[in-house]
Design a protein around this motif. Structure first.
Motif, mmCIF file in Angstrom:
data_model
loop_
_atom_site.group_PDB
_atom_site.id
_atom_site.type_symbol
_atom_site.label_atom_id
_atom_site.label_comp_id
_atom_site.label_asym_id
_atom_site.label_seq_id
_atom_site.Cartn_x
_atom_site.Cartn_y
_atom_site.Cartn_z
ATOM 1 N N ALA A 1 0.895 -1.229 -0.016
ATOM 2 C CA ALA A 1 0.005 0.019 -0.012
ATOM 3 C C ALA A 1 0.872 1.092 -0.197
ATOM 4 O O ALA A 1 0.611 2.246 -0.565
ATOM 5 N N ASN A 2 2.094 1.411 0.790
ATOM 6 C CA ASN A 2 2.852 2.403 0.652
ATOM 7 C C ASN A 2 3.414 2.645 -0.545
ATOM 8 O O ASN A 2 3.481 3.873 -1.228
ATOM 9 N N ARG A 3 3.710 1.649 -1.425
ATOM 10 C CA ARG A 3 4.422 1.839 -2.706
ATOM 11 C C ARG A 3 3.326 2.450 -3.595
ATOM 12 O O ARG A 3 3.682 3.183 -4.487
ATOM 13 N N GLN A 4 2.034 1.665 -3.505
ATOM 14 C CA GLN A 4 1.097 2.168 -4.422
ATOM 15 C C GLN A 4 0.705 3.704 -4.072
ATOM 16 O O GLN A 4 0.455 4.315 -4.963
ATOM 17 N N ALA A 5 0.761 3.902 -2.938
ATOM 18 C CA ALA A 5 0.560 5.292 -2.558
ATOM 19 C C ALA A 5 1.333 6.109 -3.038
ATOM 20 O O ALA A 5 1.056 7.431 -3.516
ATOM 21 N N VAL A 6 2.823 6.135 -2.781
ATOM 22 C CA VAL A 6 3.740 6.969 -3.337
ATOM 23 C C VAL A 6 3.665 6.936 -4.987
ATOM 24 O O VAL A 6 3.726 7.921 -5.512
ATOM 25 N N GLY A 7 3.517 5.888 -5.831
ATOM 26 C CA GLY A 7 3.075 6.212 -7.007
ATOM 27 C C GLY A 7 1.899 6.821 -7.533
ATOM 28 O O GLY A 7 2.173 7.525 -8.461
#
Length: 167
Positions: free
Chosen positions: A106-112
């Motif tokens: 989720a962190n990676r998706q949110a940053v993207g």
């Protein structure tokens, strides 16, 4: 992709202690709150962009405006996909929950999604300012907006994270 060790999302605030279930719950709750702000804003941008090609006069726009529109539209849609990916992962992964894996993904998706939202905002700003005021002001306004996004959404949090890591 480089592996710089454990994801910051899976470390305690001091980087020394194991992450507890309460820590993971708090972080997931914080992320959910952030996404509750980002998703509607991005969706409104998509809704605005959906209307643009159907406006009278759009047929007369040149290639530059059309490219700016395409970048804004596709990056806003991709941001919605990434922001929504958190819910999809959570729903489809199901029980038993892997909170640490969910948080990392989720962190990676949110940053993207945030990066794509910044691109969409810049492209939409360029398109609108160009139509209203011309190329020069569009470049200036878009550059200022991009600098603001890079500083507030990127450089500031990363520099504070780096400083906190040195303590």
């Amino acid at each position: 992709m480089r592996d710089d060790g454990p994801d910051p999302a899976s470390r305690s605030a001091d980087g020394e202690h194991p992450v507890t279930s309460d820590d993971l719950d708090r972080r997931l709750d914080e992320l959910s709150g952030e996404l509750r702000l980002l998703m509607p804003a991005t969706t409104v941008l998509v809704a605005f962009l959906l209307t643009v090609p159907f406006q009278s006069g759009w047929e007369g726009e040149d290639g530059t405006s059309r490219v700016a529109y395409l970048v804004a539209f596709l990056s806003a849609l991709a941001a919605v996909v990434l922001f929504g990916g958190v819910s999809a992962y959570h729903r489809l992964r199901g029980y038993p929950y892997d909170k640490e894996g969910l948080l990392r993904t989720a962190n990676r998706q949110a940053v993207g999604g945030i990066a794509l939202l910044a691109l969409a905002l810049g492209s939409a700003a360029f398109l609108v300012v160009r139509v209203l005021f011309g190329d020069v002001l569009a470049v200036i306004a878009t550059s200022a907006l991009a600098a603001l996004a890079v500083v507030t959404w990127g450089a500031l949090p990363l520099s504070r994270r780096r400083r906190a890591g040195r303590r």
